[in-house]
Design a protein around this motif. Structure first.
Motif, PDB file in Angstrom:
ATOM      1  N   LEU A  94      -0.447  12.325  37.273  1.00 29.46           N
ATOM      2  CA  LEU A  94       0.262  13.589  37.302  1.00 29.46           C
ATOM      3  C   LEU A  94      -0.320  14.426  36.172  1.00 29.46           C
ATOM      4  N   VAL A  95      -0.737  15.631  36.472  1.00 26.86           N
ATOM      5  CA  VAL A  95      -1.357  16.479  35.457  1.00 26.86           C
ATOM      6  C   VAL A  95      -0.560  17.767  35.313  1.00 26.86           C
ATOM      7  N   CYS A  96      -0.086  18.022  34.120  1.00 30.11           N
ATOM      8  CA  CYS A  96       0.661  19.263  33.893  1.00 30.11           C
ATOM      9  C   CYS A  96      -0.324  20.410  33.701  1.00 30.11           C
ATOM     10  N   LEU A 101      -0.487  17.699  29.758  1.00 30.71           N
ATOM     11  CA  LEU A 101       0.051  16.332  29.755  1.00 30.71           C
ATOM     12  C   LEU A 101      -0.422  15.552  30.975  1.00 30.71           C
ATOM     13  N   ILE A 103       0.279  11.994  33.043  1.00 28.97           N
ATOM     14  CA  ILE A 103       1.117  10.811  33.224  1.00 28.97           C
ATOM     15  C   ILE A 103       0.467   9.935  34.291  1.00 28.97           C
ATOM     16  N   GLU A 104       0.426   8.634  34.035  1.00 27.54           N
ATOM     17  CA  GLU A 104      -0.136   7.729  35.035  1.00 27.54           C
ATOM     18  C   GLU A 104       0.980   7.139  35.880  1.00 27.54           C
ATOM     19  N   PHE A 105       0.665   6.894  37.128  1.00 24.92           N
ATOM     20  CA  PHE A 105       1.664   6.216  37.965  1.00 24.92           C
ATOM     21  C   PHE A 105       0.955   5.318  38.966  1.00 24.92           C
ATOM     22  N   GLU A 131      -4.528  13.060  42.449  1.00 25.88           N
ATOM     23  CA  GLU A 131      -3.949  13.754  41.308  1.00 25.88           C
ATOM     24  C   GLU A 131      -2.930  14.757  41.787  1.00 25.88           C
ATOM     25  N   LEU A 132      -1.794  14.756  41.127  1.00 28.13           N
ATOM     26  CA  LEU A 132      -0.745  15.706  41.446  1.00 28.13           C
ATOM     27  C   LEU A 132      -0.680  16.711  40.301  1.00 28.13           C
ATOM     28  N   TYR A 133      -0.927  17.965  40.624  1.00 26.03           N
ATOM     29  CA  TYR A 133      -0.912  19.009  39.603  1.00 26.03           C
ATOM     30  C   TYR A 133       0.395  19.788  39.673  1.00 26.03           C
ATOM     31  N   GLY A 134       0.948  20.101  38.532  1.00 27.38           N
ATOM     32  CA  GLY A 134       2.181  20.884  38.525  1.00 27.38           C
ATOM     33  C   GLY A 134       2.721  21.005  37.122  1.00 27.38           C
TER      34      GLY A 134
ATOM     35  N   HIS B 121       9.408  11.449  37.730  1.00 29.62           N
ATOM     36  CA  HIS B 121       8.876  11.870  36.431  1.00 29.62           C
ATOM     37  C   HIS B 121       9.301  13.295  36.080  1.00 29.62           C
ATOM     38  N   PHE B 123       8.669  15.933  37.554  1.00 27.99           N
ATOM     39  CA  PHE B 123       7.501  16.786  37.688  1.00 27.99           C
ATOM     40  C   PHE B 123       7.685  17.724  38.873  1.00 27.99           C
ATOM     41  N   THR B 124       7.219  18.945  38.719  1.00 29.66           N
ATOM     42  CA  THR B 124       7.230  19.894  39.824  1.00 29.66           C
ATOM     43  C   THR B 124       5.803  20.033  40.338  1.00 29.66           C
ATOM     44  N   ILE B 125       5.531  19.570  41.541  1.00 33.77           N
ATOM     45  CA  ILE B 125       4.173  19.605  42.058  1.00 33.77           C
ATOM     46  C   ILE B 125       3.824  21.002  42.548  1.00 33.77           C
ATOM     47  N   GLU B 126       2.688  21.498  42.084  1.00 32.18           N
ATOM     48  CA  GLU B 126       2.187  22.761  42.616  1.00 32.18           C
ATOM     49  C   GLU B 126       1.121  22.494  43.675  1.00 32.18           C
ATOM     50  N   ASN B 127       0.270  21.542  43.408  1.00 28.51           N
ATOM     51  CA  ASN B 127      -0.685  21.142  44.430  1.00 28.51           C
ATOM     52  C   ASN B 127      -1.227  19.770  44.075  1.00 28.51           C
ATOM     53  N   HIS B 128      -2.074  19.260  44.929  1.00 23.94           N
ATOM     54  CA  HIS B 128      -2.587  17.933  44.643  1.00 23.94           C
ATOM     55  C   HIS B 128      -3.952  17.765  45.277  1.00 23.94           C
ATOM     56  N   ARG B 129      -4.612  16.706  44.905  1.00 24.75           N
ATOM     57  CA  ARG B 129      -5.859  16.383  45.563  1.00 24.75           C
ATOM     58  C   ARG B 129      -5.905  14.884  45.788  1.00 24.75           C
TER      59      ARG B 129
END
Lengths: 144, 144
Positions: A94-96, A101, A103-105, A131-134, B121, B123-129
């Motif tokens: 998870l990438v902020c 930040l 976070i690994e999952f 990877e989940l960006y948000g 977590h 987390f709020t997801i905006e996008n992902h890959r």
DNA sequence: CTCAATGCAAACTATTTGCATTCGA
DNA sequence: TCGAATGCAAATAGTTTGCATTGAG
């Protein structure tokens, strides 16, 4: 397996040499937090060992990736990042996008679904990246 | 929505200008197969329109990404690739590490699991890959 | 007219390489 | 000793930017 042992084996199997620099870089690599770029590791090393060159750090990290004790990551900021690999376990990130930040999952169900997707396309998966960006909780709150 | 309309709206909303080059690039972009790099599109365009500069192609692709009609991708070969975005649908990729073949797929169940991971977590997801790297059927067969 | 866009070349960033020297096995 | 590793500087690849000129609104 112990990464140091793993590295030593790889080096001797390939007829390479185990230098002082490589040991220093390996120790610093293992002690660092994950997800640093070549440059970050280089700067950190330079504090204590100003003689170590950027190219050596770069080549050594490549070597670590080659022998399986490091994984290359790329989160889209134009820098390649590295992280230690521990055994067979796999994790994603998870990438902020606001504060950086990471976070690994782990989510075995996702891995299973990936296998089934691959199967329907007659694909043999060697590895993957997810990877989940948000926004992390803190940044989402600050965003209000 | 029609990408051309979408682009025109974005351009006028932002007070930008809709030039001949941008229309040419947009048409070629939409007509091309996905996943090309800036360089590939530039070379393709140059066949018919040798006056168009690399920088214009680059800036225009960035603009497309900005206004939501293109998505940037990065498959780890050091080149940024672009693909047209169609509406809300999202897809991920199977990438053959041997021949470079790219297959798109959608798997709503994976997306759901991603949401639940994010939720645990905060987390709020905006996008992902998500990319699955491995061998396509043909390369796996040739590998025997 | 005004200001954005273009096209060229040059700058920049991250990465990789050539080569003389050093050093491990 | 011999060849791999190092460290420096220079080359490369991809991307981005400065600026004089062009052109859309």
């Amino acid at each position: 397996m112990d990464p140091i042992k793993q590295f030593n084996e790889y080096v001797s199997r390939k007829g390479l040499k185990n230098t002082n620099q490589r040991m220093i870089i390996l120790e610093t690599f293992l002690a660092s937090e994950s997800h640093f770029s070549t440059e970050e590791l280089y700067l950190k090393l330079r504090e204590e060992y100003p003689k170590i060159g950027y190219a050596t750090v770069h080549r050594t990290l490549k070597l670590f990736a080659e022998c399986g004790i490091a994984a290359e990551r790329n989160f889209g900021d134009g820098q390649t990042r590295f992280e230690p690999v521990h055994g067979e376990e796999h994790h994603d990130h998870l990438v902020c996008t606001s504060c950086g930040l990471i976070i690994e999952f782990e989510e075995p169900q996702i891995e299973k679904l990936q296998e089934s997707v691959a199967a329907t396309h007659q694909f043999t998966i060697e590895n993957h990246r997810l990877e989940l960006y948000g926004l992390c909780a803190a940044c989402a709150a600050a965003d209000q």
